[in-house]
Design a protein around this motif. Structure first.
Motif, PDB file in Angstrom:
ATOM      1  N   GLN A   4       6.734 -26.719  35.739  1.00  0.00           N
ATOM      2  CA  GLN A   4       7.195 -27.222  34.450  1.00  0.00           C
ATOM      3  C   GLN A   4       6.371 -26.632  33.314  1.00  0.00           C
ATOM      4  O   GLN A   4       6.902 -26.277  32.258  1.00  0.00           O
ATOM      5  CB  GLN A   4       7.106 -28.748  34.437  1.00  0.00           C
ATOM      6  CG  GLN A   4       8.058 -29.412  35.444  1.00  0.00           C
ATOM      7  CD  GLN A   4       7.796 -30.887  35.599  1.00  0.00           C
ATOM      8  OE1 GLN A   4       6.974 -31.457  34.896  1.00  0.00           O
ATOM      9  NE2 GLN A   4       8.505 -31.526  36.529  1.00  0.00           N
ATOM     10  N   ALA A   5       5.050 -26.502  33.536  1.00  0.00           N
ATOM     11  CA  ALA A   5       4.190 -25.903  32.520  1.00  0.00           C
ATOM     12  C   ALA A   5       4.539 -24.435  32.311  1.00  0.00           C
ATOM     13  O   ALA A   5       4.566 -23.946  31.169  1.00  0.00           O
ATOM     14  CB  ALA A   5       2.725 -26.059  32.934  1.00  0.00           C
ATOM     15  N   ASP A   6       4.804 -23.734  33.412  1.00  0.00           N
ATOM     16  CA  ASP A   6       5.198 -22.326  33.302  1.00  0.00           C
ATOM     17  C   ASP A   6       6.479 -22.183  32.497  1.00  0.00           C
ATOM     18  O   ASP A   6       6.601 -21.303  31.636  1.00  0.00           O
ATOM     19  CB  ASP A   6       5.402 -21.722  34.700  1.00  0.00           C
ATOM     20  CG  ASP A   6       4.080 -21.486  35.419  1.00  0.00           C
ATOM     21  OD1 ASP A   6       3.033 -21.559  34.764  1.00  0.00           O
ATOM     22  OD2 ASP A   6       4.119 -21.239  36.640  1.00  0.00           O
ATOM     23  N   THR A   7       7.441 -23.055  32.791  1.00  0.00           N
ATOM     24  CA  THR A   7       8.710 -23.004  32.067  1.00  0.00           C
ATOM     25  C   THR A   7       8.494 -23.267  30.584  1.00  0.00           C
ATOM     26  O   THR A   7       9.054 -22.569  29.724  1.00  0.00           O
ATOM     27  CB  THR A   7       9.690 -24.038  32.647  1.00  0.00           C
ATOM     28  OG1 THR A   7       9.965 -23.698  34.012  1.00  0.00           O
ATOM     29  CG2 THR A   7      10.989 -24.052  31.869  1.00  0.00           C
ATOM     30  N   ALA A   8       7.677 -24.249  30.261  1.00  0.00           N
ATOM     31  CA  ALA A   8       7.403 -24.566  28.853  1.00  0.00           C
ATOM     32  C   ALA A   8       6.734 -23.387  28.151  1.00  0.00           C
ATOM     33  O   ALA A   8       7.064 -23.065  26.996  1.00  0.00           O
ATOM     34  CB  ALA A   8       6.520 -25.804  28.762  1.00  0.00           C
ATOM     35  N   ASP A   9       5.810 -22.718  28.849  1.00  0.00           N
ATOM     36  CA  ASP A   9       5.136 -21.556  28.255  1.00  0.00           C
ATOM     37  C   ASP A   9       6.130 -20.426  27.990  1.00  0.00           C
ATOM     38  O   ASP A   9       6.083 -19.774  26.936  1.00  0.00           O
ATOM     39  CB  ASP A   9       4.026 -21.056  29.182  1.00  0.00           C
ATOM     40  CG  ASP A   9       2.825 -22.002  29.220  1.00  0.00           C
ATOM     41  OD1 ASP A   9       2.729 -22.863  28.329  1.00  0.00           O
ATOM     42  OD2 ASP A   9       2.013 -21.882  30.161  1.00  0.00           O
ATOM     43  N   LYS A  10       7.026 -20.184  28.942  1.00  0.00           N
ATOM     44  CA  LYS A  10       8.000 -19.102  28.792  1.00  0.00           C
ATOM     45  C   LYS A  10       8.973 -19.397  27.649  1.00  0.00           C
ATOM     46  O   LYS A  10       9.297 -18.515  26.844  1.00  0.00           O
ATOM     47  CB  LYS A  10       8.764 -18.899  30.103  1.00  0.00           C
ATOM     48  CG  LYS A  10       7.910 -18.333  31.233  1.00  0.00           C
ATOM     49  CD  LYS A  10       8.646 -18.378  32.562  1.00  0.00           C
ATOM     50  CE  LYS A  10       7.767 -17.871  33.687  1.00  0.00           C
ATOM     51  NZ  LYS A  10       8.407 -18.017  35.021  1.00  0.00           N
ATOM     52  N   ILE A  11       9.448 -20.626  27.578  1.00  0.00           N
ATOM     53  CA  ILE A  11      10.367 -20.992  26.499  1.00  0.00           C
ATOM     54  C   ILE A  11       9.658 -20.919  25.155  1.00  0.00           C
ATOM     55  O   ILE A  11      10.236 -20.465  24.149  1.00  0.00           O
ATOM     56  CB  ILE A  11      10.968 -22.383  26.760  1.00  0.00           C
ATOM     57  CG1 ILE A  11      11.924 -22.319  27.957  1.00  0.00           C
ATOM     58  CG2 ILE A  11      11.694 -22.899  25.522  1.00  0.00           C
ATOM     59  CD1 ILE A  11      12.547 -23.644  28.335  1.00  0.00           C
ATOM     60  N   GLY A  12       8.395 -21.323  25.121  1.00  0.00           N
ATOM     61  CA  GLY A  12       7.636 -21.210  23.883  1.00  0.00           C
ATOM     62  C   GLY A  12       7.492 -19.765  23.437  1.00  0.00           C
ATOM     63  O   GLY A  12       7.653 -19.447  22.240  1.00  0.00           O
ATOM     64  N   ALA A  13       7.216 -18.869  24.385  1.00  0.00           N
ATOM     65  CA  ALA A  13       7.097 -17.441  24.056  1.00  0.00           C
ATOM     66  C   ALA A  13       8.428 -16.876  23.583  1.00  0.00           C
ATOM     67  O   ALA A  13       8.485 -16.067  22.639  1.00  0.00           O
ATOM     68  CB  ALA A  13       6.595 -16.674  25.272  1.00  0.00           C
ATOM     69  N   LEU A  14       9.525 -17.321  24.227  1.00  0.00           N
ATOM     70  CA  LEU A  14      10.842 -16.853  23.809  1.00  0.00           C
ATOM     71  C   LEU A  14      11.154 -17.328  22.390  1.00  0.00           C
ATOM     72  O   LEU A  14      11.694 -16.561  21.576  1.00  0.00           O
ATOM     73  CB  LEU A  14      11.905 -17.358  24.790  1.00  0.00           C
ATOM     74  CG  LEU A  14      13.355 -16.981  24.467  1.00  0.00           C
ATOM     75  CD1 LEU A  14      13.535 -15.465  24.388  1.00  0.00           C
ATOM     76  CD2 LEU A  14      14.317 -17.574  25.501  1.00  0.00           C
ATOM     77  N   ARG A  15      10.792 -18.549  22.076  1.00  0.00           N
ATOM     78  CA  ARG A  15      11.060 -19.073  20.727  1.00  0.00           C
ATOM     79  C   ARG A  15      10.289 -18.286  19.666  1.00  0.00           C
ATOM     80  O   ARG A  15      10.808 -18.011  18.587  1.00  0.00           O
ATOM     81  CB  ARG A  15      10.707 -20.551  20.672  1.00  0.00           C
ATOM     82  CG  ARG A  15      11.769 -21.438  21.333  1.00  0.00           C
ATOM     83  CD  ARG A  15      11.348 -22.884  21.407  1.00  0.00           C
ATOM     84  NE  ARG A  15      12.490 -23.705  21.837  1.00  0.00           N
ATOM     85  CZ  ARG A  15      12.373 -24.821  22.544  1.00  0.00           C
ATOM     86  NH1 ARG A  15      11.172 -25.271  22.900  1.00  0.00           N
ATOM     87  NH2 ARG A  15      13.456 -25.510  22.887  1.00  0.00           N
ATOM     88  N   THR A  50      13.832 -20.578  33.454  1.00  0.00           N
ATOM     89  CA  THR A  50      14.020 -22.023  33.589  1.00  0.00           C
ATOM     90  C   THR A  50      13.498 -22.614  34.892  1.00  0.00           C
ATOM     91  O   THR A  50      13.279 -23.827  34.965  1.00  0.00           O
ATOM     92  CB  THR A  50      15.514 -22.374  33.488  1.00  0.00           C
ATOM     93  OG1 THR A  50      16.201 -21.836  34.642  1.00  0.00           O
ATOM     94  CG2 THR A  50      16.126 -21.808  32.216  1.00  0.00           C
ATOM     95  N   GLY A  51      13.364 -21.808  35.940  1.00  0.00           N
ATOM     96  CA  GLY A  51      12.990 -22.336  37.247  1.00  0.00           C
ATOM     97  C   GLY A  51      14.167 -22.813  38.062  1.00  0.00           C
ATOM     98  O   GLY A  51      14.012 -23.158  39.239  1.00  0.00           O
ATOM     99  N   PHE A  52      15.374 -22.831  37.485  1.00  0.00           N
ATOM    100  CA  PHE A  52      16.575 -23.212  38.239  1.00  0.00           C
ATOM    101  C   PHE A  52      16.998 -22.036  39.099  1.00  0.00           C
ATOM    102  O   PHE A  52      17.216 -20.940  38.604  1.00  0.00           O
ATOM    103  CB  PHE A  52      17.693 -23.631  37.294  1.00  0.00           C
ATOM    104  CG  PHE A  52      19.036 -23.790  37.959  1.00  0.00           C
ATOM    105  CD1 PHE A  52      19.212 -24.650  39.030  1.00  0.00           C
ATOM    106  CD2 PHE A  52      20.135 -23.063  37.514  1.00  0.00           C
ATOM    107  CE1 PHE A  52      20.439 -24.785  39.651  1.00  0.00           C
ATOM    108  CE2 PHE A  52      21.378 -23.194  38.118  1.00  0.00           C
ATOM    109  CZ  PHE A  52      21.524 -24.056  39.190  1.00  0.00           C
ATOM    110  N   TRP A 151       8.699 -10.738  30.107  1.00  0.00           N
ATOM    111  CA  TRP A 151       8.546 -10.803  31.571  1.00  0.00           C
ATOM    112  C   TRP A 151       7.639  -9.649  32.008  1.00  0.00           C
ATOM    113  O   TRP A 151       8.091  -8.570  32.359  1.00  0.00           O
ATOM    114  CB  TRP A 151       9.922 -10.718  32.216  1.00  0.00           C
ATOM    115  CG  TRP A 151       9.982 -11.053  33.660  1.00  0.00           C
ATOM    116  CD1 TRP A 151       8.942 -11.294  34.503  1.00  0.00           C
ATOM    117  CD2 TRP A 151      11.171 -11.195  34.453  1.00  0.00           C
ATOM    118  NE1 TRP A 151       9.387 -11.567  35.772  1.00  0.00           N
ATOM    119  CE2 TRP A 151      10.753 -11.522  35.762  1.00  0.00           C
ATOM    120  CE3 TRP A 151      12.532 -11.069  34.175  1.00  0.00           C
ATOM    121  CZ2 TRP A 151      11.660 -11.715  36.806  1.00  0.00           C
ATOM    122  CZ3 TRP A 151      13.431 -11.263  35.209  1.00  0.00           C
ATOM    123  CH2 TRP A 151      13.009 -11.581  36.504  1.00  0.00           C
ATOM    124  N   ALA A 152       6.330  -9.906  32.010  1.00  0.00           N
ATOM    125  CA  ALA A 152       5.342  -8.845  32.230  1.00  0.00           C
ATOM    126  C   ALA A 152       5.438  -8.226  33.622  1.00  0.00           C
ATOM    127  O   ALA A 152       5.283  -7.012  33.778  1.00  0.00           O
ATOM    128  CB  ALA A 152       3.937  -9.403  32.000  1.00  0.00           C
TER     129      ALA A 152
END
Length: 600
Positions: A4-15, A50-52, A151-152
């Motif tokens: 969940q933390a990874d997903t939040a970090d990725k969405i934050g970077a995308l924003r 998203t992790g889905f 996506w490094a």
């Protein structure tokens, strides 16, 4: 909580990236430039974000909100995998649930901007979006691949070698395929034909590859004209012998990236045919304005779906090999579960090993779905070592699996009783079997579609107030994609393709009750002619799959005589065709499993 933390970090970077590029929203699909159903790791962008992990679904991210749209196969799975992520789940085609584009139009301010990688958006969808976005003067930006910027460790583009699918196995030569499609082009009034679908390219050029897991295709495009055929493909993964064979068939190789230049170079007045459901908007935008685009269903679709006699002959032999592997697996499972803790993962791996033990099996046809108890209620549940359940000598175990053989693709589901069952489980199982029998024995008039036939499988369940939120069956490719169109069995209004002799479909009704159990029985069938009368030509299904159906859960009183007759006849055929491939102990097991049943 790490995921969940990874997903939040990725969405934050995308924003943050969205803000830098002046975007109010960004859409992240899970598809490749060819809009394949299953995709290589490089293109699983939505899963990364998203992790889905489901194969179908699209994510949308705004400054303060995020949502994911997926269909009925994945409602339960998506709810579990998105829990705590801050991403709202939108259950597609359910009452009150907006479509993705409608939600975006509501959330994006007038004059705003929506971004997406244009290679991952079909021309058809882009057209629909532009019409709705235009009403609010929202710009559609298709030249920004924000995921690649973030996506490094993105996996590389696949580069598996290409091989020839010999005519003696395919049943047709490349020259025959080209001639048929050129005739269809002429009928459509087209001077050129752009093909993006990897399955159709593999069929047309009699090639196979390994760029997508479980599906033997190669990333490529075809530009076909009356006098020339060009295959745009990574030349480094195309052996010289393959290139020579294609050249002899009239197909010239070109670099994969050259397709855009080829389209930009089309002569003035060219009428180019393409299927906007398959071609991405980036490619369509490369076609000059002095050309005319003719949009229509893929010209290769129906010829590919009509399996020829050679293919069907090979396929019937493949079903015997597949059925023998299933028998060995089922015997092993019955012996091991009472003795020790067999997990869903171990069961899945064991079946895969038994299939691959025969050299004719080149791969699996999809990731095995192995669900015990409540896990089986998730239609496309895939066990992973960290969370997979342990099978116990009670309840039901569902396993949906298949193999890729040079002579055909298989797809089979069996639900097995591991011990004591509840009355509800036994009733639900029986109703599913009734649905399989109803459709397997159907006789239907030529020109009938899967939309019209679907109700035959659902009717026994509907009478008990039960339904399943997916189709009843799908087409199957020939050493190709396990989900092939246009033929299918579904309540969906787009399931209007008339079924024709030679088409292969699965028949797989089911019951899925969240947190309780899931049940599915699946056979593959081939449409064949049943009879001709003064009323017309009538068709039916030849059942191809060869494997016992568990009779121990059945409530015999719920079965009609004709359903019992079908099941006993099916089991007699299974016994006859599989016995020569089995050793004495396996034959004894098979005889017991396929013993005739009768009402008490």
């Amino acid at each position: 909580m790490k995921n969940q933390a990874d997903t939040a970090d990725k969405i934050g970077a995308l924003r943050r990236s969205m803000a830098e590029h002046g975007l109010d929203a960004y859409v992240v699909p899970n598809t490749d430039p060819h809009h394949s159903e299953y995709v290589a790791e490089h293109w699983r962008c939505r899963r990364w974000l998203t992790g889905f992990t489901g194969s179908a679904g699209t994510a949308a991210v705004l400054a303060e909100k995020a949502g994911l749209w997926t269909d009925g196969r994945y409602f339960i799975q998506a709810e579990k995998e998105l829990a705590g992520s801050g991403i709202d789940l939108f259950r597609m085609q359910q009452p009150g649930v907006p479509e993705l584009i409608d939600w975006l139009c509501e959330e994006i301010p007038a004059g705003g901007a929506l971004g997406i990688d244009g290679r991952q958006l079909t021309a058809e969808t882009a057209g629909k979006w532009l019409e709705k976005l235009g009403k609010k003067k929202i710009r559609l930006v298709t030249d920004l691949d924000l995921v690649s910027m973030l996506w490094a460790d993105r996996p590389p583009v696949p580069d598996a070698p290409v091989a020839v699918h010999a005519a003696e196995v395919a049943g047709r030569t490349v020259a025959q395929n080209l001639a048929e499609i050129r005739a269809a082009m002429e009928k459509a009034g087209a001077d050129a034909y752009l093909i993006s679908s990897l399955y159709d390219i593999a069929w047309l050029c009699n090639i196979r590859g390994g760029d997508i897991p479980f599906c033997p295709v190669a990333m490529a495009y075809v530009l076909l004209k009356p006098e020339t055929a060009e295959l745009f493909i990574d030349l480094a993964k195309t052996p010289v012998a393959v290139g020579d064979e294609l050249a002899r068939s009239g197909v010239a190789l070109r670099p994969y990236e050259g397709i855009a230049d080829a389209l930009r170079g089309l002569a003035a007045g060219t009428r180019i045919f393409l299927d906007e459901r398959r071609v991405n908007i980036f490619l369509k935008q490369q076609i000059p304005g002095h050309c005319a685009v003719v949009n229509g269903k893929e010209l290769t679709e129906l010829p590919k779906a009509r399996k020829n006699a050679t293919q069907l002959r090979h396929w019937r032999e493949v079903q015997k090999l597949d059925g023998a592997a299933m028998v060995r697996f089922w015997m092993w499972l019955e012996a091991q579960v009472p003795l020790r803790g067999v997990t869903e993962c171990e069961a899945s791996s064991r079946l895969a090993a038994l299939r691959r033990a025969h050299p004719a099996c080149l791969d699996l046809s999809f990731a095995t779905i192995a669900g015990y108890g409540p896990n089986a209620a998730m239609m496309h549940y895939f066990p992973v070592p960290e969370t997979c359940a342990t099978l116990e000598p009670r309840g039901l175990f569902l396993i949906d699996s298949g193999g890729q053989y040079l002579g055909g693709t298989t797809d089979i589901t069996r639900t097995m009783a591991l011990g004591a069952l509840t009355d509800e489980q036994r009733t639900d199982y029986t109703l599913v079997l009734k649905g399989v029998a109803n459709l397997s024995t159907a006789v239907f008039l030529e020109s009938t579609s899967g939309l019209q036939l679907d109700i035959l499988a659902r009717q026994p369940l509907w009478r008990h107030g039960i339904d399943y939120k997916c189709g009843t069956g799908h087409g199957v490719g020939y050493y190709l994609n396990v989900h092939e169109g246009p033929q299918n069995l579904s309540q969906h209004q787009k399931s209007g393709t008339a079924l024709e002799p030679g088409m292969i479909l699965t028949i797989e009704p089911g019951v899925y009750k969240q947190d309780r159990h899931g049940i599915r029985i699946e056979n593959m069938g081939c449409v064949e002619e049943a009879m001709k009368t003064e009323s017309g030509t009538f068709l039916r299904f030849e059942t191809l799959t060869l494997c016992p159906i568990d009779t121990s859960p059945l409530v015999l009183e719920l079965l009609e005589d004709r359903e019992i007759e079908w099941l006993n006849g099916y089991h007699a055929a299974v016994r006859e065709k599989l016995s020569p491939l089995l050793d004495p102990e396996e034959r004894r097991w098979l005889e017991a499993k396929t013993a005739a049943i009768a009402k008490p």
